[in-house]
Design a protein around this motif. Structure first.
Motif, PDB file in Angstrom:
ATOM      1  N   ALA A 130      17.616  40.269 199.709  1.00  7.25           N
ATOM      2  CA  ALA A 130      17.133  39.042 199.073  1.00  7.25           C
ATOM      3  C   ALA A 130      16.290  38.206 200.032  1.00  7.25           C
ATOM      4  O   ALA A 130      15.308  37.572 199.619  1.00  7.25           O
ATOM      5  N   MET A 131      16.637  38.193 201.316  1.00 15.10           N
ATOM      6  CA  MET A 131      15.834  37.444 202.292  1.00 15.10           C
ATOM      7  C   MET A 131      14.443  38.058 202.422  1.00 15.10           C
ATOM      8  O   MET A 131      13.456  37.340 202.585  1.00 15.10           O
ATOM      9  N   LEU A 132      14.351  39.380 202.337  1.00 17.58           N
ATOM     10  CA  LEU A 132      13.043  40.023 202.386  1.00 17.58           C
ATOM     11  C   LEU A 132      12.207  39.677 201.159  1.00 17.58           C
ATOM     12  O   LEU A 132      10.994  39.501 201.248  1.00 17.58           O
ATOM     13  N   LYS A 133      12.854  39.548 199.996  1.00 12.59           N
ATOM     14  CA  LYS A 133      12.122  39.149 198.788  1.00 12.59           C
ATOM     15  C   LYS A 133      11.580  37.732 198.943  1.00 12.59           C
ATOM     16  O   LYS A 133      10.510  37.415 198.419  1.00 12.59           O
ATOM     17  N   GLY A 134      12.313  36.905 199.671  1.00 10.51           N
ATOM     18  CA  GLY A 134      11.888  35.529 199.861  1.00 10.51           C
ATOM     19  C   GLY A 134      10.783  35.376 200.888  1.00 10.51           C
ATOM     20  O   GLY A 134       9.727  34.804 200.599  1.00 10.51           O
ATOM     21  N   ASP A 135      11.005  35.892 202.098  1.00 14.93           N
ATOM     22  CA  ASP A 135      10.040  35.689 203.197  1.00 14.93           C
ATOM     23  C   ASP A 135       9.545  36.992 203.806  1.00 14.93           C
ATOM     24  O   ASP A 135       9.062  37.013 204.939  1.00 14.93           O
ATOM     25  N   GLY A 136       9.644  38.067 203.059  1.00 21.06           N
ATOM     26  CA  GLY A 136       9.179  39.353 203.577  1.00 21.06           C
ATOM     27  C   GLY A 136       7.742  39.646 203.185  1.00 21.06           C
ATOM     28  O   GLY A 136       7.202  39.051 202.251  1.00 21.06           O
ATOM     29  N   CYS A 137       7.108  40.546 203.918  1.00 21.24           N
ATOM     30  CA  CYS A 137       5.742  40.998 203.623  1.00 21.24           C
ATOM     31  C   CYS A 137       5.835  42.412 203.059  1.00 21.24           C
ATOM     32  O   CYS A 137       6.272  43.335 203.757  1.00 21.24           O
ATOM     33  N   TYR A 138       5.447  42.577 201.805  1.00 20.43           N
ATOM     34  CA  TYR A 138       5.600  43.862 201.114  1.00 20.43           C
ATOM     35  C   TYR A 138       4.371  44.738 201.316  1.00 20.43           C
ATOM     36  O   TYR A 138       3.234  44.294 201.155  1.00 20.43           O
ATOM     37  N   ASP A 139       4.608  45.984 201.691  1.00 20.45           N
ATOM     38  CA  ASP A 139       3.544  46.970 201.875  1.00 20.45           C
ATOM     39  C   ASP A 139       3.484  47.810 200.602  1.00 20.45           C
ATOM     40  O   ASP A 139       4.341  48.661 200.377  1.00 20.45           O
TER      41      ASP A 139
END
Length: 201
Positions: A130-139
């Motif tokens: 969930a933290m990646l969905k919030g402040d992550g950069c998706y490749d």
């Protein structure tokens, strides 16, 4: 993992840290992740001047896929408020025993080792995702997240600790975004005013 070649993990020797005991529900861990990334603590005073909403947290979101997930999450969590700003931002507000605990355990809105270790292994993974969905950069080419953007070294170190506990190989470095225009690029919205951002990848 966050590294270029996928499944790079850190093998932890000895007994696992903490067991399956937990102080949280799965949904509370997911809420915590959104508060830490796209949320804030609400500080407000009543008309009489007395503070209220001490345990209130807010989460803001514009991405359609995340909005659907957050709507379902807040419905499961119980009584809450939701409104749509003219800017297109969806805002949820909620006060529960768990939000009081989130604010008291993390007053600076920074994840701590103590909080990570108070979760089950599965809940740490829920928090991570969930933290990646919030402040992550998706490749989009690799179909996965490669980087996590933190507004301070302390927050980057906290996410690195979470990665280590999960066995995900990661490192961090600071990058200067001061020459970019956050208001022009939606993806730059989480970069602090100083222009410096700690990237965990």
């Amino acid at each position: 993992g966050l590294s270029d070649y996928g499944d790079h993990k850190i093998w932890l020797s000895g007994k696992p840290m903490a067991g399956e005991k937990t102080e949280w529900t799965d949904d509370e861990c997911i809420l915590m992740a959104w508060v830490l990334t796209d949320g804030h603590y609400k500080y407000q005073k009543s008309p009489t001047g007395k503070p209220w909403g001490i345990g209130r947290v807010c989460v803001t979101q514009t991405k359609k896929k995340n909005i659907m997930q957050l709507s379902a999450l807040f419905d499961r969590l119980g009584k809450h408020s939701h409104h749509l700003r003219k800017t297109g931002q969806h805002v949820w507000e909620i006060t529960t025993k768990a939000t009081h605990k989130i604010r008291s355990r993390m007053p600076e809105k920074t994840l701590t080792a103590e909080v990570v270790l108070s979760m089950s292994a599965n809940q740490r993974k829920l928090l991570f995702d969930a933290m990646l969905k919030g402040d992550g950069c998706y490749d989009s080419e690799a179909s996965r997240y490669r980087k996590f953007c933190a507004g301070s070294k302390e927050r980057a170190d906290a996410f690195l600790f979470l990665c280590a506990i999960l066995g995900v190989a990661a490192s961090s470095h600071v990058r200067d975004f001061s020459n970019y225009a956050p208001k022009k690029y939606a993806s730059m919205g989480n970069v602090p005013k100083s222009g410096e951002c700690w990237l965990v990848e």
